[in-house]
Design a protein around this motif. Structure first.
Motif, mmCIF file in Angstrom:
data_model
loop_
_atom_site.group_PDB
_atom_site.id
_atom_site.type_symbol
_atom_site.label_atom_id
_atom_site.label_comp_id
_atom_site.label_asym_id
_atom_site.label_seq_id
_atom_site.Cartn_x
_atom_site.Cartn_y
_atom_site.Cartn_z
ATOM 1 N N VAL A 169 29.056 40.354 51.884
ATOM 2 C CA VAL A 169 29.612 40.581 53.218
ATOM 3 C C VAL A 169 31.128 40.519 53.094
ATOM 4 O O VAL A 169 31.708 39.455 52.867
ATOM 5 N N TRP A 170 31.770 41.692 53.234
ATOM 6 C CA TRP A 170 33.204 41.806 53.021
ATOM 7 C C TRP A 170 33.993 41.481 54.280
ATOM 8 O O TRP A 170 33.554 41.776 55.389
ATOM 9 N N GLU A 171 35.155 40.926 54.094
ATOM 10 C CA GLU A 171 36.137 40.816 55.155
ATOM 11 C C GLU A 171 36.878 42.159 55.224
ATOM 12 O O GLU A 171 36.516 43.102 54.512
ATOM 13 N N ALA A 172 37.900 42.268 56.064
ATOM 14 C CA ALA A 172 38.624 43.541 56.186
ATOM 15 C C ALA A 172 39.211 43.996 54.852
ATOM 16 O O ALA A 172 39.351 45.202 54.606
ATOM 17 N N ALA A 173 39.564 43.050 53.992
ATOM 18 C CA ALA A 173 40.083 43.398 52.668
ATOM 19 C C ALA A 173 38.901 43.567 51.716
ATOM 20 O O ALA A 173 38.464 42.615 51.079
ATOM 21 N N TYR A 174 38.397 44.782 51.622
ATOM 22 C CA TYR A 174 37.164 45.025 50.880
ATOM 23 C C TYR A 174 37.444 45.770 49.573
ATOM 24 O O TYR A 174 38.567 46.208 49.293
ATOM 25 N N ALA A 175 36.399 45.921 48.774
ATOM 26 C CA ALA A 175 36.499 46.652 47.517
ATOM 27 C C ALA A 175 36.007 48.083 47.714
ATOM 28 O O ALA A 175 34.885 48.296 48.176
ATOM 29 N N LYS A 176 36.819 49.026 47.352
ATOM 30 C CA LYS A 176 36.390 50.423 47.352
ATOM 31 C C LYS A 176 35.539 50.720 46.112
ATOM 32 O O LYS A 176 34.583 51.496 46.172
ATOM 33 N N ALA A 177 35.894 50.083 45.007
ATOM 34 C CA ALA A 177 35.128 50.257 43.762
ATOM 35 C C ALA A 177 34.962 48.898 43.095
ATOM 36 O O ALA A 177 35.924 48.132 42.977
ATOM 37 N N TYR A 178 33.739 48.617 42.679
ATOM 38 C CA TYR A 178 33.472 47.349 42.015
ATOM 39 C C TYR A 178 32.163 47.436 41.240
ATOM 40 O O TYR A 178 31.376 48.368 41.410
ATOM 41 N N ARG A 179 31.959 46.424 40.382
ATOM 42 C CA ARG A 179 30.721 46.305 39.622
ATOM 43 C C ARG A 179 30.100 44.928 39.876
ATOM 44 O O ARG A 179 30.822 43.943 40.039
ATOM 45 N N VAL A 180 28.798 44.884 39.910
ATOM 46 C CA VAL A 180 28.063 43.621 39.898
ATOM 47 C C VAL A 180 27.538 43.440 38.482
ATOM 48 O O VAL A 180 26.835 44.319 37.963
ATOM 49 N N GLU A 181 27.894 42.307 37.848
ATOM 50 C CA GLU A 181 27.578 42.115 36.437
ATOM 51 C C GLU A 181 26.945 40.739 36.210
ATOM 52 O O GLU A 181 27.178 39.802 36.987
ATOM 53 N N ILE A 182 26.205 40.614 35.126
ATOM 54 C CA ILE A 182 25.544 39.355 34.786
ATOM 55 C C ILE A 182 25.794 39.046 33.315
ATOM 56 O O ILE A 182 25.986 39.962 32.499
ATOM 57 N N SER A 183 25.824 37.747 32.974
ATOM 58 C CA SER A 183 26.137 37.341 31.604
ATOM 59 C C SER A 183 25.420 36.038 31.276
ATOM 60 O O SER A 183 25.200 35.192 32.151
ATOM 61 N N THR A 184 25.071 35.879 30.017
ATOM 62 C CA THR A 184 24.460 34.623 29.575
ATOM 63 C C THR A 184 25.506 33.604 29.155
ATOM 64 O O THR A 184 25.249 32.395 29.183
ATOM 65 N N ASP A 185 26.709 34.080 28.769
ATOM 66 C CA ASP A 185 27.715 33.168 28.228
ATOM 67 C C ASP A 185 29.067 33.226 28.919
ATOM 68 O O ASP A 185 30.003 32.520 28.525
ATOM 69 N N GLY A 186 29.215 34.082 29.943
ATOM 70 C CA GLY A 186 30.485 34.209 30.630
ATOM 71 C C GLY A 186 31.499 35.053 29.884
ATOM 72 O O GLY A 186 32.654 35.163 30.308
ATOM 73 N N THR A 187 31.080 35.675 28.783
ATOM 74 C CA THR A 187 31.987 36.497 27.978
ATOM 75 C C THR A 187 31.514 37.945 27.884
ATOM 76 O O THR A 187 32.280 38.876 28.117
ATOM 77 N N THR A 188 30.252 38.141 27.544
ATOM 78 C CA THR A 188 29.672 39.480 27.434
ATOM 79 C C THR A 188 28.884 39.778 28.701
ATOM 80 O O THR A 188 27.991 39.015 29.069
ATOM 81 N N TRP A 189 29.197 40.923 29.344
ATOM 82 C CA TRP A 189 28.644 41.220 30.664
ATOM 83 C C TRP A 189 27.772 42.472 30.648
ATOM 84 O O TRP A 189 28.081 43.440 29.954
ATOM 85 N N THR A 190 26.691 42.431 31.430
ATOM 86 C CA THR A 190 25.794 43.568 31.611
ATOM 87 C C THR A 190 25.872 44.016 33.059
ATOM 88 O O THR A 190 25.767 43.208 33.983
ATOM 89 N N ARG A 191 26.018 45.326 33.258
ATOM 90 C CA ARG A 191 26.191 45.861 34.602
ATOM 91 C C ARG A 191 24.838 45.957 35.322
ATOM 92 O O ARG A 191 23.867 46.494 34.793
ATOM 93 N N LEU A 192 24.800 45.447 36.559
ATOM 94 C CA LEU A 192 23.609 45.549 37.395
ATOM 95 C C LEU A 192 23.744 46.618 38.467
ATOM 96 O O LEU A 192 22.748 47.234 38.865
ATOM 97 N N ALA A 193 24.957 46.820 38.971
ATOM 98 C CA ALA A 193 25.175 47.797 40.045
ATOM 99 C C ALA A 193 26.629 48.231 40.014
ATOM 100 O O ALA A 193 27.511 47.471 39.594
ATOM 101 N N THR A 194 26.876 49.454 40.479
ATOM 102 C CA THR A 194 28.226 50.008 40.519
ATOM 103 C C THR A 194 28.469 50.667 41.868
ATOM 104 O O THR A 194 27.637 51.449 42.347
ATOM 105 N N GLU A 195 29.601 50.352 42.476
ATOM 106 C CA GLU A 195 30.030 50.993 43.725
ATOM 107 C C GLU A 195 31.319 51.756 43.465
ATOM 108 O O GLU A 195 32.250 51.221 42.876
#
Length: 446
Positions: free
Chosen positions: A103-129
């Motif tokens: 739920v975005w406030e007025a300052a929103y993201a036009k483009a972003y990724r939702v990512e997941i990681s097991t170690d906080g270093t290597t990330w896997t993309r789950l969704a892209t806007e």
């Protein structure tokens, strides 16, 4: 609108098959009308109240934890006008993610990724806007496993920053019990130059204000608390006007500048801090918080056999699962002072006791090292060293980069924000502009 009939409605007979068809259509319509996908009722909210970090904050009132607090009117806000920015949540071990609602406030993201990681270093993309328009984004039908989930913004939708009222992660958590006993510590070394907030270039009032905004369980210092000669008058005129605001919650150690006092080595330091710095009657001491054992050492006297014997005895008595030590002179540093072998015997003792974390000052920069042993060999059972000498004294340049050095920052003043649990630790280097300059991996205690 009310409907009025001039005569009673005529009864009709409807075949059973038509009734069943109508019921099925009604149920299907209700499922489509629900905000979640069909079958999502089994998903649980697994992010609320979990530890959160972010690349930056607009200020201390808009921290990343506000997006995960379950309150629809609080929010995280990043620094303005900067791409990229991110917000991250620690879901605990072995989480499975099926849905993310933003739920975005007025300052929103036009483009972003939702990512997941097991170690906080290597990330896997789950969704892209790529064409976001703010309001609410509800990503369903996701399939991801890991411990950390982040929203990584690459293009702002406005000229401001990124701001989320709510970030909800749904799914399941693993059978491993999440870490408990979480607390935060703020740390810095090399602090009070002989200046006050009346000077715009004076840094230690700004690092003190930042430290107060973070509001940790306690503060610790890594020496050279007061420049240049650490007289009691200097402590009162400078340090006390900034970091002195939370002296009662501070656990300090001395640096080399505390030994320059004309009244005697550590005289002004002891007179100012009193029993806070000498809780056990010595310039070195230890204490516990949660499952952590903290050892505060005086590296000006590492040649003192009494301190070395005390350290061995203290570690032998320790019953906590995680150990952190802090003292002024770093064994390893890429700054102007460089490596200081005076600390190597203490490193050997700490390493033998399976200590986890070492905090130092002396060189006026920020630096973190990969786990290593006393001989500088990278090893998984090694200790992590952090140099955090950017509390207010003039910065030193990076000169000779040492092996195992993973990140170095010289210039921006700031503090270490250490987040610890009963079994893990991580940290951020936060600048006085409230922006996160570096985020460390999450380590598990030995």
């Amino acid at each position: 609108m009310r409907l009025f009939a001039s005569a009673p409605p005529r009864r009709t007979t409807t075949p059973l098959s038509l009734v069943l068809a109508a019921v099925l259509l009604l149920v299907g319509g209700l499922l489509l009308a629900l905000p979640d996908r069909a079958g999502a009722a089994a998903d649980s909210l697994i992010s609320q109240g979990r530890p959160a970090t972010a690349s930056s904050m607009e200020d201390g009132t808009f921290g990343p934890e506000k997006a995960f607090d379950g309150v629809s009117t609080t929010r995280w806000a990043s620094a303005e006008g900067v791409d990229p920015q991110w917000i991250q949540v620690d879901l605990g071990p072995s989480a499975t993610v099926s849905r993310v609602k933003l739920v975005w406030e007025a300052a929103y993201a036009k483009a972003y990724r939702v990512e997941i990681s097991t170690d906080g270093t290597t990330w896997t993309r789950l969704a892209t806007e790529t064409a976001g328009n703010g309001a609410t984004d509800d990503w369903t039908g996701l399939t991801g496993q890991g411990r950390y989930l982040r929203v990584y913004g690459t293009a702002r939708g406005t000229s401001y920053g990124y701001s989320l009222y709510t970030a909800e992660v749904y799914g399941t958590t693993g059978t491993t019990t999440p870490p408990t006993g979480a607390f935060t510590v703020v740390a810095a070394g090399d602090i009070a130059a002989q200046c006050t907030s009346s000077s715009s270039s004076c840094a230690h009032p700004k690092t003190a204000a930042l430290a107060q905004r973070i509001n940790p369980s306690f503060y610790l210092t890594m020496g050279d608390n007061q420049y240049d000669d650490a007289r009691i008058s200097d402590f009162r005129n400078y340090y006390d006007k900034s970091w002195g605001a939370f002296k009662a919650k501070t656990r300090p150690i001395p640096g080399n500048h505390e030994t320059y006092d004309p009244a005697g080595a550590l005289a002004g330091y002891k007179a100012y801090f009193g029993s806070i710095a000498y809780p056990q009657g010595k310039s070195y001491y230890s204490y516990d918080q949660g499952n952590w054992h903290f050892v505060a050492l005086d590296s000006n006297s590492f040649d003192d056999a009494a301190q070395i014997q005390w350290l061995k005895d203290d570690l032998a008595r320790n019953t906590k699962g995680c150990v952190a030590a802090y003292f002024h002179h770093p064994l390893y540093s890429s700054g102007g002072h460089g490596n200081d072998p005076v600390s190597k015997p203490v490193w050997q003792i700490l390493y033998g006791a399976k200590a986890d974390l070492v905090l130092n000052g002396h060189d006026h920069h920020y630096e973190r090292f990969a786990p290593q042993d006393p001989n500088g060999k990278a090893t998984a059972d090694g200790m992590v060293e952090i140099v955090g000498g950017m509390g207010g004294a003039e910065p030193y340049a990076i000169e000779t980069v040492q092996p195992n050095s993973q990140k170095r920052i010289s210039g921006p003043y700031g503090v270490l924000k250490l987040d610890l649990t009963d079994t893990t630790y991580t940290w951020q280097y936060v600048g006085t502009d409230d922006q996160v300059k570096d985020s460390a991996p999450t380590y598990t205690c030995h």
